[in-house]
Design an enzyme around this catalytic site. Sequence first.
Site, PDB file in Angstrom:
ATOM      1  N   ASP A  78       0.839  -1.206   0.000  1.00 28.98           N
ATOM      2  CA  ASP A  78       0.000   0.000   0.000  1.00 28.98           C
ATOM      3  C   ASP A  78       0.871   1.251   0.000  1.00 28.98           C
ATOM      4  O   ASP A  78       2.038   1.223   0.416  1.00 28.98           O
ATOM      5  CB  ASP A  78      -0.978   0.002   1.190  1.00 28.98           C
ATOM      6  CG  ASP A  78      -0.299  -0.060   2.550  1.00 28.98           C
ATOM      7  OD1 ASP A  78       0.769  -0.702   2.670  1.00 28.98           O
ATOM      8  OD2 ASP A  78      -0.808   0.547   3.507  1.00 28.98           O
ATOM      9  N   GLU A 143       0.205  -1.369   5.789  1.00 30.72           N
ATOM     10  CA  GLU A 143       1.282  -0.787   6.608  1.00 30.72           C
ATOM     11  C   GLU A 143       1.116   0.705   6.814  1.00 30.72           C
ATOM     12  O   GLU A 143       1.370   1.232   7.896  1.00 30.72           O
ATOM     13  CB  GLU A 143       2.646  -1.066   5.956  1.00 30.72           C
ATOM     14  CG  GLU A 143       3.844  -0.749   6.857  1.00 30.72           C
ATOM     15  CD  GLU A 143       4.296   0.707   6.841  1.00 30.72           C
ATOM     16  OE1 GLU A 143       5.032   1.102   7.757  1.00 30.72           O
ATOM     17  OE2 GLU A 143       3.906   1.468   5.932  1.00 30.72           O
TER      18      GLU A 143
HETATM   19  C1  LIG Z   1       0.485   4.136  14.744  1.00 32.78           C
HETATM   20  S1  LIG Z   1       1.157   3.249  13.462  1.00 32.78           S
HETATM   21  C2  LIG Z   1       1.619   4.420  12.271  1.00 32.78           C
HETATM   22  C3  LIG Z   1       2.428   3.864  11.171  1.00 32.78           C
HETATM   23  C4  LIG Z   1       2.961   4.889  10.241  1.00 32.78           C
HETATM   24  N1  LIG Z   1       3.830   4.277   9.283  1.00 32.78           N
HETATM   25  C5  LIG Z   1       4.252   4.926   8.169  1.00 32.78           C
HETATM   26  O1  LIG Z   1       4.241   6.123   7.978  1.00 32.78           O
HETATM   27  C6  LIG Z   1       3.642   5.992  11.031  1.00 32.78           C
HETATM   28  O2  LIG Z   1       2.978   7.001  11.303  1.00 32.78           O
HETATM   29  O3  LIG Z   1       4.826   5.896  11.384  1.00 32.78           O
HETATM   30 ZN   LIG Z   2       6.860   2.429   3.895  1.00 30.06          ZN
HETATM   31 ZN   LIG Z   3       5.163   5.269   4.235  1.00 32.70          ZN
END
Ligand SMILES: CSCC[C@H](NC=O)C(=O)O
Ligand SMILES: [Zn+2]
Ligand SMILES: [Zn+2]
Length: 400
Positions: A78, A143
């Site tokens: 994604d 993700e």
């Molecule tokens: C609370 S999980 C969040 C996951 C997210 N991952 C990518 O950007 C992030 O904000 O880091």
């Molecule tokens: Zn990523």
């Molecule tokens: Zn990302």
Amino acid sequence: MAQQEHPAVTRFREYLRINTMQPKPDYQKCVDFLAAQATELGLAYKVVESAPGILNIFITLEGTDPSLPSILLNSHTDVVPVFREKWSCDPFEAIKRDDGYILARGAQDMKCVGWSYFEAIRALLAKGWKPKRTVHMSFVADEEIGGQLGMKLLVNRQEFKDLNVGFALDEGIASEKDTIRVFYGERAPWWVKVVSTGQTGHGSQLIIEDNATLKLMKVINKFMDYRADQEYKLIHGIDGRKVELGDVNTINLTMLNAGVQFNVVPQDAWAGFDVRVSPRTDINEFKNMLIEMAESEPGVKLEFVTFFGSNKLTPIDDGNQWWETVTKVAKQHNISLEPEIFPAATDSRYLREIGIPAFGISYLKNVPILLHDHDERIHEDQFLEGIPFYSNLIEQLAEL
Ligand SMILES: CSCC[C@H](NC=O)C(=O)O
Ligand SMILES: [Zn+2]
Ligand SMILES: [Zn+2]
């Protein structure tokens, strides 16, 4: 005459064209494409639906000693949304500019990595390679919105346990310098809501005693004082040592809500914070400190919208075979590595939590950091340069 495009680049651009943008990723099209590519290479695969409509695929190259723990090459399929008007082209057309840059959402984060694994495996198979350890590629969903319906559920599934993973590679971040960054841990991501309730009344009055917004502001100020302290450490270092973002804790005020009408004192007010807790910090102590800061105000409660209670590091000392192999391969490719703590969150945290060592590496150096940004791009030569690095790395990891 225009030069023929390298077929690996053509396939990569095909993958980029699949619109897997949150909040409505086309996971069906994505796994169909990956399954077809796996079949072309003669690889077995398994599609796993971790939640309704949330499709993931595991692709497997069996080792000569399948009893050994396997190598997992993980990537998410994604991608994040775009501000279309800020892009110079369609983010899902994967055009290649005259200067060789391929523009697409996911070009850096992280379809380039997932596709490099694929091309690396293709190259290894072409020379008749048979790994000692089994190698799996996992292309997982969800993700970008936290993996709650993706990796978080997958790690508990029998299909995942059957993979018998001993070590994993996952995403990193581009480097603006001539280095490859290796992430061996990450900060625990928390989304925290501070809810304050108090006395309502006419907006013309001075409600001092039990005022929801005033109490909330006190808590916000305490959080911001802590934030300033961390910012100071980031700028000036800790005990004379230079630190990176992954070494400090951050608190960002990201949401604010109160009020129904201008002349009505709000009865409720809340603030939302994005909090990231470094593996250098004791997670429970930090949690208690936040609760104490918020709840020492009467009528104020702290709620965790998301909480992650572990931020394990993958060891990077001499004697750790995974780390030694990564450094050895980097040397062979004349690459200097920068070990770091990931400032944001990736699916690696779910792997490390259950004891699987994992490194986050994206082969992107001397480039602007464009993850989640407009006109996200990668140069075709850089993409091609990464493939022998990954194949060499995968080959040596699977021989351990
Ligand atoms: C609370 S999980 C969040 C996951 C997210 N991952 C990518 O950007 C992030 O904000 O880091
Ligand atoms: Zn990523
Ligand atoms: Zn990302």
